[in-house]
Write an enzyme that holds these catalytic residues in place. Structure first.
Site, PDB file in Angstrom:
ATOM      1  N   ASP A  71       1.118 -23.523 -22.821  1.00  0.00           N
ATOM      2  CA  ASP A  71       1.431 -24.185 -21.550  1.00  0.00           C
ATOM      3  C   ASP A  71       2.787 -23.755 -20.998  1.00  0.00           C
ATOM      4  OD1 ASP A  71      -0.844 -25.558 -22.091  1.00  0.00           O
ATOM      5  OD2 ASP A  71       0.102 -27.525 -22.255  1.00  0.00           O
TER       6      ASP A  71
ATOM      7  N   ASP B 214     -10.593 -27.976 -20.733  1.00  0.00           N
ATOM      8  CA  ASP B 214      -9.570 -27.871 -21.770  1.00  0.00           C
ATOM      9  C   ASP B 214     -10.230 -27.927 -23.155  1.00  0.00           C
ATOM     10  OD1 ASP B 214      -7.021 -27.625 -22.757  1.00  0.00           O
ATOM     11  OD2 ASP B 214      -6.196 -29.312 -21.632  1.00  0.00           O
TER      12      ASP B 214
HETATM   13  C1  GLA Z   1      -3.247 -28.943 -22.239  1.00  0.00           C
HETATM   14  C2  GLA Z   1      -3.388 -27.877 -21.164  1.00  0.00           C
HETATM   15  C3  GLA Z   1      -2.455 -28.187 -20.005  1.00  0.00           C
HETATM   16  C4  GLA Z   1      -2.774 -29.563 -19.448  1.00  0.00           C
HETATM   17  C5  GLA Z   1      -2.676 -30.598 -20.554  1.00  0.00           C
HETATM   18  C6  GLA Z   1      -3.172 -31.953 -20.090  1.00  0.00           C
HETATM   19  O1  GLA Z   1      -1.998 -28.908 -22.855  1.00  0.00           O
HETATM   20  O2  GLA Z   1      -3.134 -26.610 -21.663  1.00  0.00           O
HETATM   21  O3  GLA Z   1      -2.592 -27.218 -18.988  1.00  0.00           O
HETATM   22  O4  GLA Z   1      -4.049 -29.544 -18.883  1.00  0.00           O
HETATM   23  O5  GLA Z   1      -3.460 -30.235 -21.692  1.00  0.00           O
HETATM   24  O6  GLA Z   1      -3.098 -32.931 -21.075  1.00  0.00           O
END
Ligand code: GLA
Length: 435
Positions: A219, A158
């Site tokens: 997301d 990430d």
């Molecule tokens: C980000 C990522 C998500 C998830 C969250 C976890 O938002 O894009 O897919 O992994 O972090 O905190």
């Protein structure tokens, strides 16, 4: 001699610029904790649903006992909030000892014993998005080695709490570090999602060389509007994104939320169909212990999975956008086959959409169309108009066989030709993989 060998090797490797770890030649499939279970670490109040080794073992049991693994759903992926807030005394990441008393290595063994694979999560920055320890540049090699020591099979990196220049250094460095461990570890990069997902900030040629898959966009949430927003972005930018995808390198529009709370049956089919057209990784984020039969049958649909997993690995595209709100998507498949999706943005009632294969750019011939959600089949000549009835926010999805060449089979008796007959060429059959 040397030159010809060199040319041969460069032609071979030039055919695909994918990360050279041999992994994920078709989009990876499995289960990922984040969308459904988030950062629930309250095991005292919610022991069944908190982020703990029990949750991942439960999902592994379901994947291996309920027919998922055989269909290709083999990854069980941990997301954020798995680790302790502190690294250990040697600077290594460590799992939260209360929630993962057996440790990650033991969990990986649990997966491997069942023919599954384990994925883990980290962040190219000071902290993960959930506030757990990140992987700063100086920790990249150590963390890659730690994951390899634990026999982890996939790593999602990430990008919270960092900046463009740190990411530019860190994502390629992690790719090298993972390769250097000698353990095959699928590499999922969130880098492009943190840089707006588009050139010139994002270099898709480079991504294909260092990552197996990458998150391009925001997301997913448990709602139809989220699915639609993501699908729209991917198809609006299909000319940029499409060429980036291929065996070993995939655009990732994020998890499947089928089986959760936000989608109707039609919307669930739509997500499955559009993700198959996109050659997207299929990571479910749902509760496999309580999933409904309807959601399960969509996620376990062999024809849709077969289309998603087509070995040619060409990402499909939107080919028609009608004023009526009907959109048509197309993906070329191996063996001269293809997939079509008729999708309705409408919110009134089922819409009868009339078209023909030749209007959808199909060449002359006779095709077989298999409706993947109703399991019905029909023979269609390219020029023949047909009507599909598409539910609001739903899809009709077809697998279209190769055009039957109208072969002339000749019958001889003695030396004289007695007659001829047309037959459907064997190209026109349903691939065995669907049964
Ligand atoms: C980000 C990522 C998500 C998830 C969250 C976890 O938002 O894009 O897919 O992994 O972090 O905190």
């Amino acid at each position: 001699m040397h030159l010809s060998v060199l040319v041969f090797v460069s032609v071979l490797s030039g055919s695909s610029f994918a990360l050279d770890n041999g992994l994920m030649r078709t989009p990876p499939m499995g289960w990922l904790a984040w969308e459904r279970f988030r950062c629930d670490i309250d095991c005292a109040h919610d022991p069944k649903n908190c982020i703990s080794e029990n949750l991942f073992m439960d999902m592994a049991d379901r994947l291996s006992e309920d027919g998922w693994r055989e269909l290709g759903y083999v990854y069980v992926n941990i997301d954020d909030c798995w680790s302790s807030k502190q690294r250990d005394d040697q600077g290594r990441l460590q799992a939260d000892p209360k929630r993962f008393p057996g440790g990650i290595h033991k969990l990986a063994r649990y997966m491997h014993d069942r023919g599954l694979k384990l994925g883990i999560y980290g962040d190219m920055g000071t902290h993960t998005c959930g506030g757990y320890p990140g992987t700063t540049l100086d920790k990249i090699q150590l963390d890659a080695q730690t994951f390899a020591d634990w026999e982890v099979d996939m790593f999602k990196f990430d990008g919270c709490y960092s900046n463009a220049s740190v990411q530019e250094e860190g994502y390629p460095l992690m790719s090298k570090a993972l390769n250097a461990t000698g353990r095959p570890i699928g590499y999922s990069c969130s880098w492009p999602a943190y840089q707006g997902g588009l050139p010139p900030k994002v270099n898709y040629t480079q991504l294909g060389q260092i990552c197996n898959l990458w998150r391009n966009y925001g997301d997913i949430q448990d709602s139809w509007s989220s699915v639609l927003n993501i699908a729209d972005w991917f198809f609006e930018n299909q000319d940029v994104l499409g060429p980036a995808a291929g065996p070993g390198r995939w655009n990732d529009p994020d998890m499947l939320i089928i089986g959760d709370f936000g989608l109707s049956v039609d919307q669930s089919r739509s997500q499955m169909a559009l993700w198959a057209i996109l050659a997207a990784p299929l990571f479910m984020s749902n509760d496999l212990r309580t999933i409904s039969g309807e959601a399960r049958s969509i996620l376990q649909n062999k024809m849709v999975i077969g289309i998603n997993q087509d070995p040619m690995g060409v990402q499909g595209r939107r080919i028609v956008k009608e004023k009526s709100g009907i959109e048509v998507f197309w993906r070329p498949l191996s063996g001269d086959a293809s997939a079509l999706v008729f999708f309705s943005r409408r919110t009134d009632m089922p819409y009868r959409y009339q078209t023909s294969l030749s209007k959808l750019n199909y060449t002359t011939g006779s095709y077989k169309a298999f409706d993947v959600f109703t399991n019905s089949a029909m023979v269609l000549k390219d020029s023949a108009d047909f009507v599909v009835s598409v539910n609001p926010t739903g899809v009709v999805m077809w697998y279209i066989s190769a055009p039957a060449r109208l072969n002339v089979r000749q019958y001889f008796s003695s030396d004289r030709m007695q007659g001829s007959a047309y037959r459907l060429d064997k190209d026109n059959a349903i691939p065995r993989v669907f049964f």
